[in-house]
Design an enzyme around this catalytic site. Structure first.
Site, PDB file in Angstrom:
ATOM      1  N   HIS A   1      44.303  66.477 -27.795  1.00  0.00           N
ATOM      2  CA  HIS A   1      44.918  67.476 -27.183  1.00  0.00           C
ATOM      3  C   HIS A   1      43.963  68.871 -27.417  1.00  0.00           C
ATOM      4  CE1 HIS A   1      48.160  70.518 -26.032  1.00  0.00           C
ATOM      5  NE2 HIS A   1      47.348  70.442 -24.796  1.00  0.00           N
TER       6      HIS A   1
ATOM      7  N   ASN B   1      52.759  73.004 -27.769  1.00  0.00           N
ATOM      8  CA  ASN B   1      53.715  73.274 -26.376  1.00  0.00           C
ATOM      9  C   ASN B   1      54.894  73.521 -26.753  1.00  0.00           C
ATOM     10  OD1 ASN B   1      51.540  74.082 -24.381  1.00  0.00           O
ATOM     11  ND2 ASN B   1      50.987  71.853 -24.544  1.00  0.00           N
TER      12      ASN B   1
ATOM     13  N   SER C   1      49.453  67.189 -22.805  1.00  0.00           N
ATOM     14  CA  SER C   1      50.138  68.454 -23.253  1.00  0.00           C
ATOM     15  C   SER C   1      51.300  67.988 -23.983  1.00  0.00           C
ATOM     16  CB  SER C   1      50.300  69.570 -22.428  1.00  0.00           C
ATOM     17  OG  SER C   1      49.109  69.816 -21.696  1.00  0.00           O
TER      18      SER C   1
ATOM     19  N   GLU D   1      44.510  69.195 -31.100  1.00  0.00           N
ATOM     20  CA  GLU D   1      45.639  68.531 -31.708  1.00  0.00           C
ATOM     21  C   GLU D   1      45.543  67.051 -31.704  1.00  0.00           C
ATOM     22  OE1 GLU D   1      49.038  69.884 -29.566  1.00  0.00           O
ATOM     23  OE2 GLU D   1      50.248  70.537 -31.496  1.00  0.00           O
TER      24      GLU D   1
HETATM   25  N1  NAD Z   1      46.047  73.270 -17.996  1.00  0.00           N
HETATM   26  C1  NAD Z   1      45.911  73.495 -19.191  1.00  0.00           C
HETATM   27  O1  NAD Z   1      45.849  74.504 -19.822  1.00  0.00           O
HETATM   28  C2  NAD Z   1      45.970  72.236 -20.343  1.00  0.00           C
HETATM   29  C3  NAD Z   1      45.689  72.504 -21.547  1.00  0.00           C
HETATM   30  C4  NAD Z   1      45.623  71.306 -22.434  1.00  0.00           C
HETATM   31  C5  NAD Z   1      46.068  70.142 -21.929  1.00  0.00           C
HETATM   32  N2  NAD Z   1      46.150  70.110 -20.584  1.00  0.00           N
HETATM   33  C6  NAD Z   1      46.576  68.714 -20.168  1.00  0.00           C
HETATM   34  O2  NAD Z   1      45.250  68.022 -19.439  1.00  0.00           O
HETATM   35  C7  NAD Z   1      45.686  67.261 -18.349  1.00  0.00           C
HETATM   36  C8  NAD Z   1      44.981  67.577 -17.145  1.00  0.00           C
HETATM   37  O3  NAD Z   1      45.366  69.182 -16.860  1.00  0.00           O
HETATM   38  P1  NAD Z   1      44.663  70.201 -15.897  1.00  0.00           P
HETATM   39  O4  NAD Z   1      45.128  71.481 -16.017  1.00  0.00           O
HETATM   40  O5  NAD Z   1      43.131  69.779 -15.881  1.00  0.00           O
HETATM   41  O6  NAD Z   1      45.347  69.451 -14.503  1.00  0.00           O
HETATM   42  P2  NAD Z   1      44.473  69.284 -13.045  1.00  0.00           P
HETATM   43  O7  NAD Z   1      45.958  69.244 -12.047  1.00  0.00           O
HETATM   44  O8  NAD Z   1      43.883  70.629 -12.816  1.00  0.00           O
HETATM   45  O9  NAD Z   1      43.751  68.213 -12.968  1.00  0.00           O
HETATM   46  C9  NAD Z   1      43.873  66.929 -12.834  1.00  0.00           C
HETATM   47  C10 NAD Z   1      42.676  66.069 -12.390  1.00  0.00           C
HETATM   48  O10 NAD Z   1      43.263  64.665 -12.602  1.00  0.00           O
HETATM   49  C11 NAD Z   1      43.044  64.096 -11.399  1.00  0.00           C
HETATM   50  N3  NAD Z   1      43.346  63.003 -11.210  1.00  0.00           N
HETATM   51  C12 NAD Z   1      44.761  62.723 -10.667  1.00  0.00           C
HETATM   52  N4  NAD Z   1      45.054  61.462 -10.644  1.00  0.00           N
HETATM   53  C13 NAD Z   1      43.963  60.762 -11.094  1.00  0.00           C
HETATM   54  C14 NAD Z   1      43.454  59.245 -11.317  1.00  0.00           C
HETATM   55  N5  NAD Z   1      44.439  58.524 -10.979  1.00  0.00           N
HETATM   56  N6  NAD Z   1      42.231  59.259 -11.681  1.00  0.00           N
HETATM   57  C15 NAD Z   1      41.516  60.079 -11.668  1.00  0.00           C
HETATM   58  N7  NAD Z   1      41.869  61.313 -11.582  1.00  0.00           N
HETATM   59  C16 NAD Z   1      42.987  61.574 -11.291  1.00  0.00           C
HETATM   60  C17 NAD Z   1      43.170  65.054 -10.298  1.00  0.00           C
HETATM   61  O11 NAD Z   1      42.445  64.926  -8.882  1.00  0.00           O
HETATM   62  C18 NAD Z   1      42.800  66.702 -10.945  1.00  0.00           C
HETATM   63  O12 NAD Z   1      41.313  66.733 -10.601  1.00  0.00           O
HETATM   64  C19 NAD Z   1      47.143  67.200 -18.409  1.00  0.00           C
HETATM   65  O13 NAD Z   1      47.682  66.124 -19.143  1.00  0.00           O
HETATM   66  C20 NAD Z   1      47.297  68.536 -18.996  1.00  0.00           C
HETATM   67  O14 NAD Z   1      48.771  68.287 -19.600  1.00  0.00           O
HETATM   68  C21 NAD Z   1      46.062  70.977 -19.614  1.00  0.00           C
END
Ligand code: NAD
Length: 269
Positions: free
Chosen positions: A127, A177, A106, A139
Protein backbone atom coordinates in the site's frame (compact mmCIF):
# COMPACT_ATOMS: atom_id res chain seq x y z
CA UNK A 1 -1.70 5.75 -8.07
CA UNK A 2 -0.67 3.39 -10.86
CA UNK A 3 1.27 6.07 -12.70
CA UNK A 4 3.00 7.16 -9.48
CA UNK A 5 4.11 3.58 -8.78
CA UNK A 6 5.27 3.14 -12.39
CA UNK A 7 7.27 6.38 -12.18
CA UNK A 8 9.05 5.37 -8.97
CA UNK A 9 9.83 1.86 -10.28
CA UNK A 10 11.18 3.18 -13.60
CA UNK A 11 13.27 5.79 -11.81
CA UNK A 12 14.79 2.99 -9.71
CA UNK A 13 15.82 1.32 -12.98
CA UNK A 14 13.09 -1.27 -13.53
CA UNK A 15 11.43 -1.95 -16.87
CA UNK A 16 7.76 -1.17 -16.30
CA UNK A 17 4.53 -2.03 -18.11
CA UNK A 18 1.66 0.29 -17.28
CA UNK A 19 -1.71 -1.31 -18.00
CA UNK A 20 -5.21 0.18 -18.04
CA UNK A 21 -8.51 -0.48 -19.81
CA UNK A 22 -8.40 2.46 -22.22
CA UNK A 23 -5.60 4.18 -24.06
CA UNK A 24 -6.85 7.61 -22.95
CA UNK A 25 -6.32 6.57 -19.30
CA UNK A 26 -2.80 5.43 -20.13
CA UNK A 27 -2.08 8.73 -21.89
CA UNK A 28 -3.36 10.61 -18.85
CA UNK A 29 -1.06 8.55 -16.62
CA UNK A 30 1.95 9.05 -18.88
CA UNK A 31 1.26 12.80 -18.98
CA UNK A 32 1.22 12.90 -15.18
CA UNK A 33 4.57 11.06 -15.09
CA UNK A 34 6.06 13.50 -17.62
CA UNK A 35 4.84 16.49 -15.62
CA UNK A 36 6.14 15.12 -12.34
CA UNK A 37 9.60 14.31 -13.78
CA UNK A 38 9.77 17.69 -15.55
CA UNK A 39 9.30 19.35 -12.17
CA UNK A 40 12.44 17.51 -10.99
CA UNK A 41 14.33 18.58 -14.12
CA UNK A 42 13.31 22.21 -13.52
CA UNK A 43 14.57 21.96 -9.96
CA UNK A 44 17.81 20.34 -11.22
CA UNK A 45 17.20 17.14 -9.33
CA UNK A 46 17.24 15.22 -12.60
CA UNK A 47 18.78 15.84 -16.03
CA UNK A 48 16.72 15.92 -19.20
CA UNK A 49 18.53 12.77 -20.39
CA UNK A 50 17.73 10.94 -17.16
CA UNK A 51 14.10 11.94 -17.51
CA UNK A 52 14.01 10.53 -21.04
CA UNK A 53 15.59 7.24 -20.00
CA UNK A 54 13.07 6.87 -17.13
CA UNK A 55 10.21 7.46 -19.54
CA UNK A 56 11.86 5.05 -21.99
CA UNK A 57 11.61 2.28 -19.39
CA UNK A 58 7.80 2.62 -19.20
CA UNK A 59 5.76 0.76 -21.78
CA UNK A 60 2.00 0.97 -21.77
CA UNK A 61 -0.71 -1.45 -22.84
CA UNK A 62 -4.45 -1.99 -22.75
CA UNK A 63 -3.92 -5.76 -22.93
CA UNK A 64 -3.34 -7.49 -19.61
CA UNK A 65 -1.81 -10.41 -21.59
CA UNK A 66 1.26 -8.21 -22.11
CA UNK A 67 2.12 -8.88 -18.47
CA UNK A 68 2.91 -12.51 -19.35
CA UNK A 69 6.61 -12.05 -18.57
CA UNK A 70 6.27 -9.75 -15.56
CA UNK A 71 8.37 -10.74 -12.58
CA UNK A 72 6.34 -8.59 -10.23
CA UNK A 73 2.86 -7.07 -10.56
CA UNK A 74 1.49 -4.19 -8.49
CA UNK A 75 -2.26 -3.92 -9.02
CA UNK A 76 -3.77 -0.44 -8.54
CA UNK A 77 -7.21 -0.65 -10.17
CA UNK A 78 -10.46 0.78 -8.81
CA UNK A 79 -11.11 0.06 -5.11
CA UNK A 80 -13.79 -2.55 -5.76
CA UNK A 81 -13.62 -6.15 -4.58
CA UNK A 82 -15.29 -7.54 -7.73
CA UNK A 83 -12.97 -5.65 -10.09
CA UNK A 84 -9.90 -6.64 -8.09
CA UNK A 85 -10.75 -10.36 -7.74
CA UNK A 86 -11.42 -10.57 -11.46
CA UNK A 87 -8.01 -9.00 -12.18
CA UNK A 88 -6.23 -11.30 -9.73
CA UNK A 89 -7.88 -14.34 -11.34
CA UNK A 90 -6.68 -13.19 -14.76
CA UNK A 91 -3.19 -12.27 -13.55
CA UNK A 92 -2.92 -15.76 -12.08
CA UNK A 93 -3.58 -17.22 -15.53
CA UNK A 94 -1.31 -14.81 -17.41
CA UNK A 95 1.84 -14.40 -15.32
CA UNK A 96 4.54 -16.99 -14.48
CA UNK A 97 3.80 -19.08 -11.35
CA UNK A 98 6.66 -17.46 -9.40
CA UNK A 99 5.48 -13.88 -10.05
CA UNK A 100 4.45 -11.95 -6.94
CA UNK A 101 1.01 -10.35 -7.26
CA UNK A 102 0.88 -7.31 -4.97
CA UNK A 103 -2.14 -5.06 -4.46
CA UNK A 104 -2.11 -1.35 -3.71
CA UNK A 105 -5.58 -1.71 -2.18
CA UNK A 106 -6.42 0.81 0.55
CA UNK A 107 -8.68 -1.49 2.50
CA UNK A 108 -9.66 -4.76 0.82
CA UNK A 109 -8.77 -8.14 2.36
CA UNK A 110 -5.53 -9.60 0.98
CA UNK A 111 -6.82 -13.08 1.86
CA UNK A 112 -9.78 -12.56 -0.49
CA UNK A 113 -7.52 -11.39 -3.31
CA UNK A 114 -5.26 -14.39 -2.69
CA UNK A 115 -8.26 -16.72 -2.81
CA UNK A 116 -9.03 -15.49 -6.34
CA UNK A 117 -5.74 -17.10 -7.45
CA UNK A 118 -4.03 -20.50 -7.24
CA UNK A 119 -1.03 -18.83 -5.58
CA UNK A 120 -2.24 -17.12 -2.40
CA UNK A 121 1.31 -17.54 -1.05
CA UNK A 122 2.42 -15.01 -3.69
CA UNK A 123 -0.32 -12.45 -2.98
CA UNK A 124 0.41 -9.51 -0.67
CA UNK A 125 -0.64 -5.92 0.06
CA UNK A 126 1.79 -3.19 -0.94
CA UNK A 127 0.00 0.00 0.00
CA UNK A 128 1.72 3.10 -1.34
CA UNK A 129 0.71 6.60 -0.26
CA UNK A 130 -0.35 9.44 -2.51
CA UNK A 131 1.59 11.07 -4.19
CA UNK A 132 3.79 8.00 -4.61
CA UNK A 133 7.01 9.77 -5.72
CA UNK A 134 6.90 11.95 -2.59
CA UNK A 135 5.52 9.78 0.21
CA UNK A 136 7.97 7.49 1.99
CA UNK A 137 5.66 4.83 3.40
CA UNK A 138 4.67 1.44 2.03
CA UNK A 139 2.25 -0.38 4.31
CA UNK A 140 2.99 -4.08 3.81
CA UNK A 141 0.05 -6.42 4.45
CA UNK A 142 0.46 -10.17 4.67
CA UNK A 143 -2.60 -12.24 3.90
CA UNK A 144 -3.18 -15.42 5.90
CA UNK A 145 -1.50 -17.49 3.17
CA UNK A 146 1.28 -15.05 2.14
CA UNK A 147 4.67 -16.80 2.32
CA UNK A 148 7.75 -15.49 4.13
CA UNK A 149 9.54 -15.39 0.79
CA UNK A 150 6.89 -13.13 -0.75
CA UNK A 151 6.93 -10.89 2.30
CA UNK A 152 10.74 -10.58 2.22
CA UNK A 153 10.63 -9.88 -1.51
CA UNK A 154 8.17 -7.02 -1.03
CA UNK A 155 10.14 -5.51 1.84
CA UNK A 156 13.31 -5.63 -0.27
CA UNK A 157 11.55 -4.07 -3.27
CA UNK A 158 10.05 -1.30 -1.11
CA UNK A 159 13.50 -0.39 0.16
CA UNK A 160 14.96 -0.44 -3.35
CA UNK A 161 12.22 2.00 -4.37
CA UNK A 162 13.43 4.29 -1.58
CA UNK A 163 10.45 3.64 0.68
CA UNK A 164 10.10 2.57 4.29
CA UNK A 165 8.07 -0.60 4.66
CA UNK A 166 5.96 -0.96 7.79
CA UNK A 167 3.97 -4.09 8.57
CA UNK A 168 0.31 -4.45 9.24
CA UNK A 169 -2.03 -7.42 9.60
CA UNK A 170 -4.79 -8.13 7.09
CA UNK A 171 -7.64 -6.22 8.73
CA UNK A 172 -10.15 -3.86 7.01
CA UNK A 173 -8.53 -0.52 6.15
CA UNK A 174 -5.21 -1.76 7.61
CA UNK A 175 -3.75 0.91 9.93
CA UNK A 176 -3.49 3.96 7.68
CA UNK A 177 -7.08 4.14 6.52
CA UNK A 178 -8.64 2.76 9.70
CA UNK A 179 -7.24 5.83 11.43
CA UNK A 180 -7.42 8.38 8.59
CA UNK A 181 -10.88 7.75 7.12
CA UNK A 182 -12.90 8.19 10.33
CA UNK A 183 -11.25 11.61 10.69
CA UNK A 184 -12.12 12.57 7.11
CA UNK A 185 -15.66 11.24 7.54
CA UNK A 186 -16.08 13.25 10.76
CA UNK A 187 -14.93 16.40 8.94
CA UNK A 188 -17.59 15.72 6.27
CA UNK A 189 -20.22 15.28 9.01
CA UNK A 190 -19.09 18.62 10.49
CA UNK A 191 -19.67 20.26 7.10
CA UNK A 192 -22.98 18.40 6.64
CA UNK A 193 -24.21 19.59 10.04
CA UNK A 194 -23.04 23.18 9.33
CA UNK A 195 -20.62 23.13 12.24
CA UNK A 196 -18.24 25.24 10.14
CA UNK A 197 -17.42 26.14 6.53
CA UNK A 198 -15.12 23.93 4.46
CA UNK A 199 -12.36 26.55 4.80
CA UNK A 200 -12.73 26.69 8.58
CA UNK A 201 -12.75 22.91 8.98
CA UNK A 202 -9.59 22.55 6.89
CA UNK A 203 -7.95 25.63 8.41
CA UNK A 204 -8.59 24.42 11.97
CA UNK A 205 -7.01 21.05 11.25
CA UNK A 206 -4.06 22.58 9.42
CA UNK A 207 -3.22 25.31 11.90
CA UNK A 208 -4.42 23.53 15.02
CA UNK A 209 -3.13 20.03 14.40
CA UNK A 210 -0.24 20.89 12.09
CA UNK A 211 -1.67 18.73 9.30
CA UNK A 212 -0.23 19.65 5.90
CA UNK A 213 -3.69 19.42 4.29
CA UNK A 214 -7.14 19.82 5.76
CA UNK A 215 -9.33 16.67 5.80
CA UNK A 216 -11.75 17.91 3.11
CA UNK A 217 -8.90 18.98 0.86
CA UNK A 218 -7.27 15.60 1.48
CA UNK A 219 -10.52 13.76 0.65
CA UNK A 220 -10.65 15.61 -2.69
CA UNK A 221 -7.03 14.64 -3.28
CA UNK A 222 -7.61 10.95 -2.49
CA UNK A 223 -10.85 10.84 -4.52
CA UNK A 224 -14.29 10.85 -2.89
CA UNK A 225 -15.21 7.53 -4.53
CA UNK A 226 -12.10 5.96 -3.03
CA UNK A 227 -12.94 7.45 0.40
CA UNK A 228 -16.48 6.07 0.22
CA UNK A 229 -15.26 2.64 -0.89
CA UNK A 230 -12.82 2.49 2.04
CA UNK A 231 -15.48 3.56 4.57
CA UNK A 232 -17.81 0.86 3.22
CA UNK A 233 -15.07 -1.77 3.66
CA UNK A 234 -14.50 -0.56 7.25
CA UNK A 235 -18.24 -0.53 7.98
CA UNK A 236 -18.87 -3.98 6.50
CA UNK A 237 -15.65 -5.55 7.72
CA UNK A 238 -15.63 -4.29 11.29
CA UNK A 239 -19.40 -4.12 11.76
CA UNK A 240 -19.20 -0.93 13.79
CA UNK A 241 -21.61 1.96 13.02
CA UNK A 242 -18.86 4.46 13.75
CA UNK A 243 -17.60 3.84 10.20
CA UNK A 244 -20.93 4.76 8.56
CA UNK A 245 -20.19 7.05 5.60
CA UNK A 246 -21.65 10.54 5.86
CA UNK A 247 -24.70 11.00 3.56
CA UNK A 248 -23.05 14.11 2.10
CA UNK A 249 -20.12 12.00 0.88
CA UNK A 250 -22.53 9.55 -0.78
CA UNK A 251 -24.41 12.41 -2.42
CA UNK A 252 -21.23 13.89 -3.87
CA UNK A 253 -20.14 10.52 -5.23
CA UNK A 254 -23.63 10.00 -6.75
CA UNK A 255 -23.29 13.38 -8.46
CA UNK A 256 -19.89 12.43 -9.90
CA UNK A 257 -18.15 15.03 -7.74
CA UNK A 258 -15.14 12.87 -6.98
CA UNK A 259 -12.63 15.59 -6.03
CA UNK A 260 -9.61 16.82 -7.96
CA UNK A 261 -9.82 14.15 -10.63
CA UNK A 262 -13.25 15.36 -11.82
CA UNK A 263 -12.69 19.06 -11.13
CA UNK A 264 -15.18 19.20 -8.29
CA UNK A 265 -15.42 17.77 -4.80
CA UNK A 266 -15.58 19.75 -1.59
CA UNK A 267 -13.69 22.40 -3.58
CA UNK A 268 -13.72 23.39 -7.24
CA UNK A 269 -10.57 22.82 -9.35
N1 NAD B 1 -6.21 7.76 -4.23
C1 NAD B 1 -5.38 7.56 -3.23
O1 NAD B 1 -4.99 8.50 -2.53
C2 NAD B 1 -4.92 6.16 -2.92
C3 NAD B 1 -3.88 5.99 -1.99
C4 NAD B 1 -3.41 4.70 -1.74
C5 NAD B 1 -3.99 3.61 -2.37
N2 NAD B 1 -5.00 3.81 -3.26
C6 NAD B 1 -5.58 2.63 -3.92
O2 NAD B 1 -5.03 2.53 -5.22
C7 NAD B 1 -5.99 1.95 -6.10
C8 NAD B 1 -6.26 2.90 -7.24
O3 NAD B 1 -6.70 4.13 -6.73
P1 NAD B 1 -6.73 5.46 -7.60
O4 NAD B 1 -7.04 6.59 -6.69
O5 NAD B 1 -5.52 5.52 -8.46
O6 NAD B 1 -8.04 5.15 -8.49
P2 NAD B 1 -8.47 5.73 -9.89
O7 NAD B 1 -9.93 5.47 -10.00
O8 NAD B 1 -7.93 7.11 -10.08
O9 NAD B 1 -7.67 4.81 -10.92
C9 NAD B 1 -7.97 3.46 -11.10
C10 NAD B 1 -7.51 3.07 -12.49
O10 NAD B 1 -7.75 1.67 -12.65
C11 NAD B 1 -8.21 1.48 -13.96
N3 NAD B 1 -8.91 0.21 -14.05
C12 NAD B 1 -10.16 -0.09 -13.63
N4 NAD B 1 -10.46 -1.37 -13.93
C13 NAD B 1 -9.38 -1.88 -14.55
C14 NAD B 1 -9.09 -3.14 -15.12
N5 NAD B 1 -9.99 -4.12 -15.10
N6 NAD B 1 -7.88 -3.32 -15.71
C15 NAD B 1 -6.97 -2.32 -15.74
N7 NAD B 1 -7.19 -1.11 -15.22
C16 NAD B 1 -8.37 -0.89 -14.63
C17 NAD B 1 -9.10 2.68 -14.24
O11 NAD B 1 -9.33 2.86 -15.61
C18 NAD B 1 -8.29 3.81 -13.60
O12 NAD B 1 -7.39 4.39 -14.51
C19 NAD B 1 -7.23 1.66 -5.26
O13 NAD B 1 -7.16 0.33 -4.79
C20 NAD B 1 -7.09 2.65 -4.11
O14 NAD B 1 -7.75 2.25 -2.95
C21 NAD B 1 -5.47 5.06 -3.56
Amino acid sequence: MGNGIAQVAARTGYEVILSDVKDEFLQRGLKAIDKSLQRDVDKQRLTGDEKQSIIGRINSTTSLEDLSKAAFVIEAVTEDLGVKTEIFGRLDQITPRETILASNTSSISIARLGAATRRPDKVIGMHFMNPVPVMKLVEVIRGIATSDETYEGVRALSEKLGKTALDCNDSPGFVSNRVLLPMINEAIFALYESVATRESIDGIMKLGMNHPMGPLELADFIGLDVCLAILNVLYDGLGDPKYRACPLLKRYVDAGWLGRKTGRGFYEY
